[in-house]
Design a protein around this motif. Structure first.
Motif, PDB file in Angstrom:
ATOM      1  N   THR A   1     -29.105  51.575  31.723  1.00 38.42           N
ATOM      2  CA  THR A   1     -28.305  50.179  32.031  1.00 38.42           C
ATOM      3  C   THR A   1     -29.309  49.461  30.832  1.00 38.42           C
ATOM      4  OG1 THR A   1     -29.892  49.862  33.702  1.00 38.42           O
ATOM      5  CG2 THR A   1     -27.904  50.227  34.408  1.00 38.42           C
TER       6      THR A   1
ATOM      7  N   LEU B   1     -29.663  47.635  27.784  1.00 41.45           N
ATOM      8  CA  LEU B   1     -28.992  47.221  26.622  1.00 41.45           C
ATOM      9  C   LEU B   1     -30.057  47.193  25.462  1.00 41.45           C
ATOM     10  CD1 LEU B   1     -26.771  44.543  28.322  1.00 41.45           C
ATOM     11  CD2 LEU B   1     -26.174  46.512  27.402  1.00 41.45           C
TER      12      LEU B   1
ATOM     13  N   ALA C   1     -28.044  52.031  27.045  1.00 41.96           N
ATOM     14  CA  ALA C   1     -26.862  51.556  27.534  1.00 41.96           C
ATOM     15  C   ALA C   1     -25.777  52.387  26.699  1.00 41.96           C
ATOM     16  CB  ALA C   1     -26.552  50.340  27.849  1.00 41.96           C
TER      17      ALA C   1
ATOM     18  N   SER D   1     -24.367  50.140  24.001  1.00 35.66           N
ATOM     19  CA  SER D   1     -25.185  50.108  22.876  1.00 35.66           C
ATOM     20  C   SER D   1     -25.387  50.919  21.848  1.00 35.66           C
ATOM     21  CB  SER D   1     -26.569  49.607  23.349  1.00 35.66           C
ATOM     22  OG  SER D   1     -26.739  48.514  24.391  1.00 35.66           O
TER      23      SER D   1
END
Length: 244
Positions: free
Chosen positions: A131, A133, A204, A207
């Protein structure tokens, strides 16, 4: 004059041509990701409130592991561990297209296996998604610079001081962890695999495409500029430099 049997006996087997170097790329990339992700997890556990110390530990562990892997696997496969590095050597005709495809497949599979092993080693769920980013123009530029510099280090090192390539690559990665805004992924296989760990080293999935696109740009810029710098011709890596 060699007999047909002697010629056949001297020809390298499929294992020697493809199997052995692909296994080296798989193992080397897997161990690299174990080092990247594992050291990130350990660093975050030991220094949860000090990101700088965690990044330093992550950089040192990755650089040391890279030096060992390139030294050990270099004679077997060239120790690419990176699809953009493999693509560069294919474009300059050092390896065949079939070998390049085999390398990239081995690198991708090895990277995923390495991340899963690192997750399991620290008693984390093997299957997870990051998660964390990462992105923006600054970090994408960081990846362009990190990848360009990596290709510069490899090609320049092979041209100028070939025996020092392992330490040069390790030194570049250790430094680029700190002076690039992206912490120097510089590797599409590493980038994709790091989407599979929600830990310090993760990225992530949303990204990853931006990072990979920037890495490709960095590699293409290196191919446009570096042959002229070191060899005097575009992609003329195997030609002697021209006289001034």
């Amino acid at each position: 004059m060699a007999t047909p049997t002697a010629v056949a006996d001297s020809a390298p087997s499929a294992w020697e041509r493809l199997g052995r170097p692909m296994l080296a790329e798989f193992l080397g990339t897997a161990i690299l990701l174990i080092a990247v992700v594992g050291s990130g997890i350990m660093a975050a556990q030991l220094s949860p409130s000090n990101t700088g110390v965690a990044l330093l530990a992550n950089a040192i562990a990755t650089a040391c592991t890279l030096y060992v892997l390139i030294s050990v696997f270099g004679p077997r496969s060239g120790a690419h561990f990176n699809p953009v590095v493999t693509s560069v050597f294919w474009l300059k005709r050092d390896i065949s297209g079939s070998l390049a495809l085999g390398y990239i497949l081995a690198q991708l599979l090895g990277a995923v296996a390495g991340v899963w092993l690192a997750n399991a080693m620290f008693d984390l769920p093997v299957l997870q998604v990051s998660t964390h980013l990462r992105g923006g123009s600054g970090q994408w530029l960081g990846e362009v610079i990190a990848t360009f510099g990596l290709i510069l280090t490899i090609l320049g090192g092979k041209r100028q001081i070939p025996g020092q390539v392992p330490v040069l690559v390790a030194a570049w990665i250790a430094g680029a962890y700190w002076f690039t805004s992206s912490t120097s992924f510089a590797n599409p296989a590493v980038t994709l695999a790091r989407t599979l760990t929600d830990t310090f080293a993760g990225i992530a999935p949303a990204s990853a495409p931006g990072f990979i696109a920037a890495q490709i740009v960095g590699a293409l810029l290196a191919l446009l500029i570096l042959p002229r710098l070191f060899y005097g011709t575009w992609l003329g890596m195997d030609k002697p430099p021209r006289e001034p």
